[in-house]
Write an enzyme that holds these catalytic residues in place. Structure first.
Site, PDB file in Angstrom:
ATOM      1  CB  THR A 289      22.824  63.411  21.764  1.00 39.27           C
ATOM      2  OG1 THR A 289      22.580  64.976  21.653  1.00 39.27           O
ATOM      3  CG2 THR A 289      23.229  63.344  23.102  1.00 39.27           C
ATOM      4  CG  ASP A 290      18.456  62.572  16.312  1.00 43.66           C
ATOM      5  OD1 ASP A 290      18.775  64.125  15.926  1.00 43.66           O
ATOM      6  OD2 ASP A 290      17.829  62.124  15.937  1.00 43.66           O
ATOM      7  CE1 TYR A 291      19.357  71.306  15.615  1.00 38.45           C
ATOM      8  CE2 TYR A 291      17.988  71.091  17.433  1.00 38.45           C
ATOM      9  CZ  TYR A 291      18.188  71.890  16.838  1.00 38.45           C
ATOM     10  OH  TYR A 291      18.150  73.542  16.526  1.00 38.45           O
TER      11      TYR A 291
END
Length: 767
Positions: A289-291
């Site tokens: 995932t992104d942050y």
């Protein structure tokens, strides 16, 4: 029989690995990947499995404090699969030691970092790098970045970003390769192969991570993280190709984007992450995932943390960055039948596969060689290459009366808030750069000119009249050292310097953090304080060269009318000052070409060359308005500078465009040729661009599409025939049924110096 075969394989593998281990004291003899990973997986508890899917950030741990850090206990308990944003061999080795010596199963960690356009040796921002149109240079920049990052303990980069963007309001246009899917695909391949090489077990290669999957570069209003909504046919033809190119090149990981696709956030979108990415494209790596991408799905309205965590795992996410939704909720979801153990095991297997491919099970400290850290980072060789690459990224937008190149004589006034701003030269997302080592424009000019000319400097203005805006635009140490003198005092000093000078170099534009993540803009002009300074400098009557710093296409319609020479320099990296000076004074001939269209006004965006005709088209090249045509009542249709545009100190003539045949069958190819002559007074490089138009199709087709390019180097007076081979693959597109097809009919071929070229010829594709 199967058991015997397995035992024999294990024995052979152990013998081979043992022999290799003799060369490395920390190396361990291990079995082939499938056997090794399956065996390890069988020994793992549920908590240890979920731990492998957890990617927290610890911040940059202080040397000697790893064991007492908040993350140490989780690592020791097997609840961490990797970390990011730790820098230096010593710190990383301390943390890795906890994982491999104190955790039960001794599984090594991945160490990631945003190595976006270089490490300590920093290259131009990706948008600038793309303007070289040189795949060998782009690949080389990734190789150097991988070498330096791996020498400092990093084994995974969150790069390349391959999002197509046609809206310069979006700040992250700076991190991509522009507006075109064909060029973006070539760059995606070059970056992935540069980072990963041909063997991930080598200690100078690292995992790449293509991002942001998918469509992140098309947010409504150009506002970061905003809704994306587009048809599948546009998605497949215009936005997906660079991601697929990166997958085809073997990218080890993919990062899910923040935006939604067809109403479902990418992080929880099974069609995107499983059906398309894995089933259709055959992706074998892992998805991260992104942050806090999982947690943010709650704000999208997709459910509580447990619900969205299960949604992400079911969609095809293997690693949770920072949010710890997997760590905190998957046990409950498993008990409730919302996820399966098979899904969890598959996810863990992919993470362990990546660690195996990197050679971490063989030697968990392979990236922790202190000698490499001392000898392979920010070397003179790397800096020299970065300087050369930076020079090739600069785009000459205007050069009236051959104002450039400048002479290394007389008195040169260097004026503007970006002239002495080394902290900004590396640009956005330069997290590993030591800003104090970057070279400012004034330092670069002084070095290149030496004692041959007198160099005078004045700041002239602050970045903007608004101090609060300047503070927002100079985050992360990218200060411009705001001058507390009054605007009148700054201008008075600048004009005093200007009047003493024979020529003025005006260093103006954006600061580094005016573009990048969460840096969208509604006004794409140079800040007013700098516009006022520029007008005052022009009124002196002295020749003015605008050195334009930016992380996106800007609206410089006024400047294009009034300034005799404009050199667009992006943010060219740690060697920026030297590279810009090399071009200003003719040591290098500019050869960069735009990969994103420059609009005349913000009202034109999104704007791009590969548009489609309407039923009421109007070229509007003379500013003509015609009622009931597709135009504006207050602006022309065409951009200020088209895709592919860029001048040189020399000139090139295109002649004798021809095709080897005017008909082509589906199993044939034809050749398009053109003669290019350097008709100017300098040796120079030219990017020869091939565009094709499908005149009649089952769906509407763009007015032209880039299908090939070659960067050639011609001596003064030299002539070269350039040849492109056209096959049916160059004519294919996705139709309404999402079938990738070519259709019989007439096609136009354009070859020229930019996308606005008028040289064209036709051929027919026949059954």
């Amino acid at each position: 029989m199967k058991v015997k075969y397995t035992i024999i394989l294990l024995l052979i593998a152990c013998i081979v690995s043992a022999q290799k281990a003799k060369k490395n004291k920390t190396a361990i003899a291990i079995a082939p990947k499938e056997i090794f990973v399956s065996d390890l997986l069988s020994k793992m508890t549920f908590e240890e499995k979920i731990g492998q899917l957890n990617l927290p950030t610890s911040g940059d741990i202080t040397t000697g404090q790893a064991n007492s850090s908040n993350i140490a206990k989780k690592i020791e308990e097997g609840k961490v699969g990797g970390l990011f944003n730790i820098k230096s061999v010593q710190k990383i080795k301390e943390v890795q030691k906890i994982a491999v010596e104190k955790s039960r199963l001794k599984i090594p960690l991945l160490f990631g970092m945003d190595v976006i356009h270089g490490y300590e040796t920093t290259f131009p921002i990706p948008l600038g790098l793309s303007c070289t149109w040189d795949m060998n240079l782009i690949k080389r920049s990734a190789q150097i970045a991988a070498q330096e990052a791996s020498a400092d303990g990093i084994n995974w980069t969150f790069s390349p970003m391959v999002d197509i963007s046609r809206d310069p309001r979006w700040g992250r246009v700076s991190e991509g390769s522009g507006e075109d899917p064909y060029l973006g695909s070539q760059i995606a391949k070059a970056m992935v192969t540069g980072y990963q090489g041909d063997d991930l077990s080598k200690n100078n290669t690292i995992l790449s991570c293509v991002k942001h999957f998918a469509l992140y570069g098309a947010p409504e209003g150009g506002r970061d993280y905003n809704t994306v909504d587009m048809s599948k046919i546009r998605m497949y033809n215009d936005y997906l190709p660079p991601y697929k190119a990166a997958v085809d090149a073997g990218t080890a990981s993919v990062m899910a984007s923040f935006n939604e696709i067809d109403g479902i956030p990418a992080t929880g979108n099974k069609w995107l992450l499983t059906d398309l990415l894995r089933k259709d494209w055959g992706f074998k790596g892992f998805v991260v995932t992104d942050y806090t991408g999982i947690n943010e799905m709650t704000e999208h309205g997709m459910g509580d943390l447990q619900t969205v965590s299960a949604l992400a795992l079911n969609a095809g996410v293997e690693m949770d960055m920072v949010g710890e939704g997997f760590l905190l909720t998957l046990k409950k979801s498993l008990d409730e039948g919302k996820v399966t153990m098979q899904q969890i095991n598959n996810a863990v297997r992919l993470i362990l596969n990546a660690k195996y491919d990197l050679g971490l099970f063989h030697d968990p400290y392979k990236y922790c060689d202190a000698n490499r850290a001392k000898t392979e980072i920010f070397t003179s060789t790397h800096r020299s290459e970065a300087r050369k690459i930076a020079a090739e990224s600069l785009v000459l937008l205007k050069n009236e009366n051959q104002t450039l190149p400048l002479k290394k004589s007389g008195t040169i006034g260097v004026i503007g808030p970006l002239a002495d701003a080394k902290e900004n030269m590396a640009g956005t997302w330069s997290v590993a750069t030591k800003q104090e080592n970057s070279v400012s424009l004034i330092s670069g000019i002084q070095s290149v000119v030496g004692v041959s000319a007198k160099i005078l400097y004045a700041k002239g203005s602050n970045l903007d009249y608004d101090a609060a805006l300047e503070e927002r635009a100079t985050m992360f140490g990218k200060t411009l050292h705001r001058d507390q003198r009054t605007n009148e005092e700054l201008l008075f000093e600048a004009l005093k310097i200007a009047n003493q000078s024979d020529v003025i170099v005006a260093a103006l534009g954006e600061s580094a953090e005016m573009s990048g993540e969460s840096s969208s803009r509604t006004n794409l002009e140079i800040p007013q304080a700098q516009k006022d300074l520029l007008q005052a400098l022009l009124k002196t009557g002295k020749p003015v060269v605008l050195v334009l710093f930016d992380g996106r296409p800007l609206v410089i319609t006024e400047e294009n009318k009034t300034v005799p020479a404009i050199l667009n320099v992006w943010f060219a990296g740690s060697e920026a000052g030297y590279a810009i000076a090399d071009v200003l004074f003719g040591n290098e001939n500019p050869s960069g070409k735009l990969t994103a269209t420059f609009p005349r006004s913000v009202g034109q965006v999104p704007i791009y060359y590969a548009a489609k005709n309407t039923g009421r088209p109007l070229g509007n090249k003379e500013g003509i308005f015609e009622k009931f045509k597709s135009n504006y009542i207050d602006e022309r249709n065409e951009p200020l500078f088209p895709f592919g545009f860029g001048l040189s100190y020399t000139t090139f003539n295109y002649a004798n465009l021809s095709l080897s045949s005017t008909k082509m069958s589906f199993n044939e190819t034809i050749k398009a040729t053109v003669d290019i002559t350097n008709t100017g007074d300098f040796d120079g490089k030219e990017v020869v661009q091939l565009y094709i138009r499908d005149i009649v199709g089952s769906v509407t087709r763009p007015v032209k599409e880039l299908k090939g390019f070659q960067k050639i180097n011609l001596k003064k007076g030299e002539k070269q025939m350039v040849t492109f081979e056209i096959s049916v693959e160059d004519l294919k597109f996705y139709n309404t049924n999402l079938q990738f097809v070519a259709e019989p009919g007439k096609f136009e071929v354009f070859i020229g110096t930019n996308s606005d070229t008028i040289n064209k010829i036709e051929f027919d594709l026949v059954n």
